[in-house]
Design an enzyme around this catalytic site. Structure first.
Site, mmCIF file in Angstrom:
data_model
loop_
_atom_site.group_PDB
_atom_site.id
_atom_site.type_symbol
_atom_site.label_atom_id
_atom_site.label_comp_id
_atom_site.label_asym_id
_atom_site.label_seq_id
_atom_site.Cartn_x
_atom_site.Cartn_y
_atom_site.Cartn_z
ATOM 1 N N HIS B 60 0.862 -1.198 0.000
ATOM 2 C CA HIS B 60 0.000 0.000 0.000
ATOM 3 C C HIS B 60 0.889 1.235 0.000
ATOM 4 C CE1 HIS B 60 0.950 -0.545 4.227
ATOM 5 N NE2 HIS B 60 0.307 0.536 4.588
ATOM 6 N N HIS B 62 1.271 3.861 1.972
ATOM 7 C CA HIS B 62 1.764 4.596 3.138
ATOM 8 C C HIS B 62 3.293 4.636 3.064
ATOM 9 C CE1 HIS B 62 -2.052 4.081 5.842
ATOM 10 N NE2 HIS B 62 -2.052 5.218 5.167
ATOM 11 N N ASP B 64 5.776 4.315 5.023
ATOM 12 C CA ASP B 64 6.660 3.316 5.631
ATOM 13 C C ASP B 64 6.695 2.008 4.838
ATOM 14 O OD1 ASP B 64 3.999 3.074 6.472
ATOM 15 O OD2 ASP B 64 4.527 2.016 8.311
ATOM 16 N N HIS B 65 5.955 1.973 3.722
ATOM 17 C CA HIS B 65 5.982 0.793 2.860
ATOM 18 C C HIS B 65 6.444 1.097 1.440
ATOM 19 C CE1 HIS B 65 3.870 -1.932 5.727
ATOM 20 N NE2 HIS B 65 3.605 -0.752 6.259
ATOM 21 N N HIS B 140 -7.163 -2.069 5.568
ATOM 22 C CA HIS B 140 -6.358 -1.076 6.273
ATOM 23 C C HIS B 140 -6.985 0.290 6.023
ATOM 24 C CE1 HIS B 140 -2.906 0.414 8.327
ATOM 25 N NE2 HIS B 140 -2.296 0.920 7.281
ATOM 26 N N HIS B 268 6.221 -5.546 11.920
ATOM 27 C CA HIS B 268 5.508 -4.258 11.874
ATOM 28 C C HIS B 268 5.170 -3.786 13.284
ATOM 29 C CE1 HIS B 268 2.632 -1.116 10.526
ATOM 30 N NE2 HIS B 268 3.432 -1.105 9.481
#
Lengths: 302, 302
Positions: B60, B62, B64-65, B140, B268
């Site tokens: 996805h 976001h 941090d990914h 999410h 995570h």
């Protein structure tokens, strides 16, 4: 004035070499200059207080100078930042940052103010009581600005003993600090120089990365106290500099010399060179006072 | 099948904690799964050969990914990559990456193939002779997919001694590997099982991050060998999980149990927890075989 080098290597971040980012503390400001990938981790590593950063200056939109920006903005949000954040950079920076926020459905809860630049002339882009910031139009493969940070001339300092001796009413102290002559309580005109000390000499810092050798910037840099100028290459690869629109250490030194800079700091090294000391050696053949940027190093200029 | 954890923390990269990225080596493929800021440095640190990565799967958008993706693509270009690069991720990923390249005027000299996802059903998104990859629709705060990697059943292995003993022409070896009975040079039918060994049992790996506890995914994960499931929270903060659309360690374990997974890997983690061992302890109350992801750790599953 204190400069902390968070990253000073060109092209890509490596295990032991970060791409460009610097923090300049000047007259109560903490300015972040460029923001390569991993800058937020470097800020943590060097214990820079995130909340003290209110202005970020991005030279150009190559990844090694701004791929850390979206992450930093996002982390500020997670840390529940409230203070406004001002971002100065080339046109397009607002679109790419807001697109990333839109895709993540993660809007900041603080005010994000973009100041997009597109002029090819040097401009005053920030000013308050203490500091002025000007762009330095550079010549690189894409639209690029360096930044010149100038302390404003501060107030004169009162010589308290002399002021009291001269019998001046405290109501006139502000005028004295501003440099005016004032009358004392007996109506006698007191020369300002007799009861004040001169203000601290204002400092200036110029950041020039990335750029080909460009003498046009010398007038903007004239008498700058500290000049950071990129030196991607050594003489051995001087032929690559004009082609890639970068500079050599000697070219950086030549700019420093022509500008009558106080100190030259070199950086933005190509990772092909294992020994940075050679950059200093080559630059010193042209300009005496040369320092080398290194990740985590800081310079105090007082 | 080997899994290397490049980063396993949530939210923001820190001095000692990288955000999500993993490398899965499976049946001659090297898949990069998620690409948080700093992933390219983690790849270097753990000596992953950049050129072996041909497929990147982003769960996805976001930060941090995926905030490390633009930098990685750019570094591949600087390293003069020639091989195609396939990127799987949510709709929007192409726009944001190409905008960054456009602003940098830095187009790749290799072919960049985007496979944008928008379905809410599990789909087969990659297949070759060795491996299949399916999406795992997660729940999410924004559109998110996990990924299921499945080795295909391989050929049977020849029992060379038995094959020669049985006097079978080499022209039939391919048929034997495919499981057929064949006639030998004397015209006698030879049972396949008599001259071959069964193929290695195919392995499977499921990556599920980020997601709220969602039993709907259990059928997709059924009998998976290794399940990575996010566990952002411990029980103490279980109330935050549904609100932020994340899971607890116990919830991850519950999914593993229902899916009859072989091994559960947790990751995570929220950075609020200094001791990761508690994640394992809590998960083990529900499911026995629990491992903890840690940056730089690798798991071999043979």
């Amino acid at each position: 004035m204190k400069l902390t080098i968070l990253g000073c290597y060109s092209a890509t971040p490596r295990t032991l070499g970060n791409t460009t980012a610097q923090v300049l503390e000047i007259n109560n400001h903490m300015f972040l200059i460029d923001c390569g990938e991993g800058t937020q981790v470097q800020l943590r590593r060097h214990k820079v207080k995130f909340n003290r950063i209110k202005h970020i200056f991005i030279s150009h939109l190559h990844g090694d100078h701004f791929f850390g920006l979206a992450g930093l903005i996002s982390t500020f949000r997670l840390l529940t930042r409230e203070a406004d954040l001002h971002i100065y950079g080339p046109k397009g920076i607002k679109e790419v940052i807001t697109l990333q926020m839109k895709l993540a459905d993660s809007w900041t809860n603080y005010k994000l103010c973009f100041h997009e630049l597109s002029s090819k002339e040097s401009q005053l882009i920030f000013e308050d009581d203490n500091v002025e910031v000007y762009t330095i139009p550079l010549e690189h493969r894409i639209y690029t600005n360096g930044y010149l940070f100038k302390e404003k001339k501060g107030d004169r300092k009162l010589n308290i003993d002399a002021v009291e001796e001269a019998n001046i009413d405290t109501a006139y102290y502000r005028k004295l600090k501003q440099g005016f002559d004032v009358k004392n309580e007996d109506g006698v005109l007191i020369k300002n120089e007799a009861v004040t000390f001169p203000p601290k000499k204002p400092k200036s810092y110029a950041f020039c990365s990335d750029t080909v050798y460009k003498e046009d910037i010398v007038p903007i840099l004239k008498n700058v106290d500290v000049l950071y100028h990129e030196s991607t290459f050594l003489e051995a690869h001087a032929h690559l500099a004009p082609k890639t629109k970068h500079s050599t250490a000697k070219e950086a030194a030549s700019i420093a010399k022509q500008a009558n800079a106080g100190t030259l700091i070199l950086g933005h090294y190509s990772s092909r060179y294992p020994d940075l000391e050679v950059f200093r050696t080559e630059a010193k053949t042209v300009f005496e006072n040369v320092k080398l940027a290194e990740d985590g190093k800081y310079f105090n200029f007082n």
